[in-house]
Design an enzyme around this catalytic site. Structure first.
Site, PDB file in Angstrom:
ATOM      1  N   TYR A 156      19.130   0.460  29.524  1.00  0.00           N
ATOM      2  CA  TYR A 156      18.328   1.616  29.129  1.00  0.00           C
ATOM      3  C   TYR A 156      17.207   1.839  30.134  1.00  0.00           C
ATOM      4  CZ  TYR A 156      16.123   4.962  25.975  1.00  0.00           C
ATOM      5  OH  TYR A 156      15.607   6.109  25.414  1.00  0.00           O
TER       6      TYR A 156
ATOM      7  N   ASP B 159      19.164   6.280  20.884  1.00  0.00           N
ATOM      8  CA  ASP B 159      18.464   5.466  21.880  1.00  0.00           C
ATOM      9  C   ASP B 159      17.425   4.542  21.237  1.00  0.00           C
ATOM     10  OD1 ASP B 159      19.910   6.455  23.954  1.00  0.00           O
ATOM     11  OD2 ASP B 159      18.380   7.842  24.677  1.00  0.00           O
TER      12      ASP B 159
ATOM     13  N   GLU C 254      23.169  10.205  20.379  1.00  0.00           N
ATOM     14  CA  GLU C 254      22.560  11.501  20.678  1.00  0.00           C
ATOM     15  C   GLU C 254      23.252  12.242  21.811  1.00  0.00           C
ATOM     16  OE1 GLU C 254      21.171   8.648  23.376  1.00  0.00           O
ATOM     17  OE2 GLU C 254      21.172   8.620  21.209  1.00  0.00           O
TER      18      GLU C 254
END
Length: 812
Positions: free
Chosen positions: A554, A374, A260
């Site tokens: 993350y 993600d 993304e």
């Protein structure tokens, strides 16, 4: 080791050294040639020579241009690859900048450090551009005190050739280019090779290992820890496959990887060397050759669709079944909209719809697609939209999931694809419908009621606004306290106390272990970042950058779990700097895919600036400060407990008494070496004369942005992916404003909240849907949908609620 060896000397030696070494080896029965000798490379290619001798330098053809995967088996470095700079006025602009980078940790002037950083990112420098840097560096290197600091540096070496000072430091580029000759990408796959280094310079070797940590997940190992026989067997098996003409290892058809973020795409493609770049309408595409195939990496730039603004009920058809209508996002001056028209009625411009079309054009040439957005419900929805756009082309479209942007994690995702999880997609869609229906209905009612455009409300936004308002009312209520100070310790007693003698009684004195905090979750990181002066939206944006650069895991997570590779990384860092007695790796959580927020590379915070320049990462001072916070919290979580000596006392000022515990000593600091524990004064029992001071203090302190996020987490509202967005929306709508570090509600915010929760005609209907209970109920529904439960009952209930909200002002 056998045949097929490349012998590399340090690049700071004269050319004659290669000839001398070749003669030395031949005198001992080895068929060796120096790269300077006539026909040396051809003799090696034909098998008439078994070894070549050159220099570990990017200028040397043996390190830079040799590509003989069938002949080269190993590289042996006879000394640490080094660079030497004679400290004079004749350095070329590029060499001068490299000198500045080497000295960067020792430069104290922030303007000079900024100049080095700026020049390091600019190609083709001219003399006039580097003249200020030349003058500044020569001035410092003429200073005996600065030279002494250079000499004491563990990595930057200072020597003298006659009277002329010379700086010596590790040549990482030379090492990587030279060792890379042993492992090449061939039709038979990626051939493995072996690199061995005989280190004669401790400073240079320490610098080399540290800088390799910027690029490599696994550090060099001592030869004693390696099974050389097994390694060489694998090396030879690769050469045998190549000799037999096997071609199964290299898949030439394209594999398209879709993420993304453009930064993330560039980082992933960069794992396989300098990628090629090409431009398609709406897409930037990075191309790289890897053993896994010809990789094409590109980015959607976030969501590609959203609920349409027209048709049905706010973009959702309600009969005969609930069907959301999604429209590709298009560009308007105000931002992206899922509509052919902008809010002002003008035509919107192509944007993500053009990107989807470009992805379809890639499907004509690609073998398969890996959707590596993600690892959360938002990323799953982006992947699902791309999957729908591509499935008609008959290509394999699969999902890839990884939680750290590292070569290992990426390659594991390539090797373990999965299908898109439609349960996660449905949960995201139902959440979006809930936000659209409730939010749009409430917002329209508010705008009609108050006669003002741009107002909004929501199932999470509104209760959070209510907390800020309630806390403000408490903050405006001031209560009397009496403060006394004793040897730097401030004590506060409720009420007004006029007594001027403080009695201290020691109740207990003991030593105990204090464990570190777990590594960061999203809410804990934002709370601490806020205390360090970051705004919550800013901290999330910086964390996103660090994640996409491959520096942290993350950052949208509720997990405190640390994976085995994270514990191994921490052990290595802790033992190297503090000793094995300080290492106490802990997993902190059980199983699951998500991890806590932690660093992914062996980079201390002070190394980050140099690593960013080394890899051309766009990192600012703010990135460094946030990374420092994440790094220290993680490392502390993997360290031994601190042994703390504490005193528990009773303090009495007149009739007012309180108990307090003081931390007075650290017999063993443990994790406090990186996450400091403050010490209190060691007070003894007795009577102390004090000067009491009466103050009026708020009943409760106003929220900071970080404390508001912590409150969301505590009360179960919002998600790691939405905490920052909620705070940002309250500020954008001017419902709250910042006053120093605190959040204060505006009159507009108080009016909006009152109409939603107290005043008819809207409040009687709206109150339930902006309450915490309803939001927790919706979040629980989302969790069940993610687990596979039928989502239909929730849209039905939301539909009835929305119609009730729309009718709230209809009868007025």
């Amino acid at each position: 080791l056998g045949k097929g060896g490349l012998f590399f000397l340090p690049g700071d030696l004269p050319k004659e050294a290669a000839l001398d070494l070749a003669r030395f080896l031949r005198a001992r029965g080895l068929r060796a040639r120096a790269y300077l000798e006539p026909e040396a490379l051809e003799a090696f290619r034909r098998g008439e020579a078994d070894h070549l001798v050159g220099f570990a330098s990017w200028r040397n053809p043996l390190a830079r241009g040799l590509d003989l995967p069938g002949r080269v088996r190993y590289a042996l470095f006879l000394g640490v690859p080094k660079l030497r700079f004679a400290l004079g006025e004749d350095l070329a602009p590029g060499e001068l900048v490299r000198l500045g980078l080497a000295l960067l940790p020792l430069l104290e002037d922030p303007r000079l450090k900024a100049l080095v950083r700026s020049l390091a990112r600019r190609p083709g420098l001219q003399e006039k551009e580097v003249a200020p840097l030349r003058e500044a560096l020569l001035e410092r290197l003429a200073d005996p005190a600065f030279r002494a600091r250079v000499a004491e540096s563990p990595e930057v070496g200072l020597t003298f050739v006659g009277e002329k000072p010379v700086l010596v430091f590790a040549d990482v580029t030379g090492y990587l280019q030279a060792s890379g000759r042993t492992s090449r990408l061939t039709p038979a796959g990626l051939t493995q090779g072996l690199a061995l280094l005989l280190a004669e310079d401790r400073k240079a070797f320490a610098a080399l290992v540290r800088r390799l940590g910027y690029l490599l997940e696994v550090p060099p190992r001592p030869v004693a820890e390696a099974d050389l026989e097994a390694l060489l067997k694998r090396v030879d098996e690769d050469r045998e496959r190549l000799a037999r003409g096997e071609r199964g290892g290299l898949a030439l058809p394209e594999r398209v990887v879709v993420v993304e973020s453009p930064n993330k795409a560039r980082t992933l493609a960069g794992f396989f060397g300098r990628p090629m770049r090409r431009y398609l309408p709406g897409l930037v595409v990075y191309e790289a050759l890897a053993e896994e195939g010809y990789l094409v990496v590109t980015a959607t730039r976030g969501h590609v669709t959203d609920l349409a603004l027209r048709g049905g009920l706010y973009g959702v058809e309600t009969t005969p079944a609930y069907r959301p209508r999604y429209h590709p996002l298009r560009a308007c001056p105000e931002g992206s909209v899922p509509d052919p028209l902008c809010p002002d009625g003008t035509e919107s411009q192509p944007d993500r719809d053009r990107a989807l079309q470009a992805l379809r054009s890639l499907a004509l040439e690609a073998q398969d697609f890996l959707l590596a957005t993600d690892p959360d419900t938002e990323g799953e929805k982006i992947a699902y939209d791309v999957y729908l756009a591509l499935r008609a082309f008959g290509r394999e479209v699969v999902r890839g999931e990884f939680h750290a942007v590292t070569p290992r994690a990426f390659l594991e995702a390539l090797g373990r694809p999965r299908a898109v999880k439609e349960d996660l997609v449905e949960a995201q869609m139902v959440r979006r419908i809930a936000d659209r229906w409730i939010g749009f209905a409430l917002s329209e009612d508010l705008q009609r009621l108050l006669g003002r455009r741009g107002l909004s409300a929501g199932r999470v936004q509104t209760p959070v606004l209510g907390w800020v308002i309630a806390r403000e009312r408490e903050a405006r209520t001031r209560l009397p306290f009496t403060e006394v100070a004793l040897r730097g310790l401030a004590l506060r007693f409720p009420g007004e106390v006029r007594e001027r003698v403080l009695f201290l009684e020691v109740l207990e004195e003991a030593e105990r272990e204090q464990n570190p905090l777990p590594p960061y979750t999203t809410d804990a990181l934002l709370a601490d970042a806020s205390r360090e002066g970051f705004r919550v939206p800013e901290a999330m944006a910086l964390a996103q950058d660090l994640f996409e650069a491959g520096l942290i895991t993350y950052h949208r997570t509720d997990a405190t779990r640390v994976a085995p590779e994270g514990m191994a990384l921490a052990r290595r860092l802790i033992e190297a700097r503090f000793g094995p007695e300080y290492a106490r790796p802990r997993p902190w959580g059980e199983g699951g895919a998500h991890e806590a927020i932690r660093p992914t590379r062996p980079l201390w915070p002070e190394d980050l600036e140099e690593a960013g320049l080394f890899q051309a990462l766009p990192l600012s001072e703010a990135h460094g400060r946030l990374y420092d916070l994440i790094f220290r919290r993680f490392l502390a979580s993997q360290m031994a407990p601190a042994r703390v000596r504490e005193k528990r006392l009773r303090a009495c000022l007149g009739e007012a008494c309180q108990e307090l515990t003081l931390r007075v000593a650290l017999p063993f600091p443990g994790f406090a070496r990186v996450w400091p524990l403050g010490l209190d004064p060691d007070l003894e029992a007795g009577r102390y004369a004090v000067a009491p001071r009466t103050v009026r203090l708020p009943k409760a302190a106003r929220y900071t942005e970080g404390e508001l996020v912590a409150e969301m987490k505590r009360r179960g509202l919002g998600r790691p992916s939405t905490y920052a967005t909620i705070v940002e929306r309250l500020l954008e709508r001017r419902y709250v404003v910042r006053r120093g570090p605190f959040l204060v509600p505006t009159r507009l915010g108080e009016r909006v909240y009152a109409h939603l929760t107290e005043k008819p005609p809207l409040a009687p209907v709206a109150r339930r849907f902006v309450g915490e209970a309803f939001t927790r109920e919706v979040e629980a529904w989302m969790d069940r949908v993610e687990a596979g439960e039928d989502p239909t009952p929730l849209p039905r209930e939301l539909h009835e609620a929305t119609l009730a909200l729309l009718d709230a002002l209809g009868d007025d």
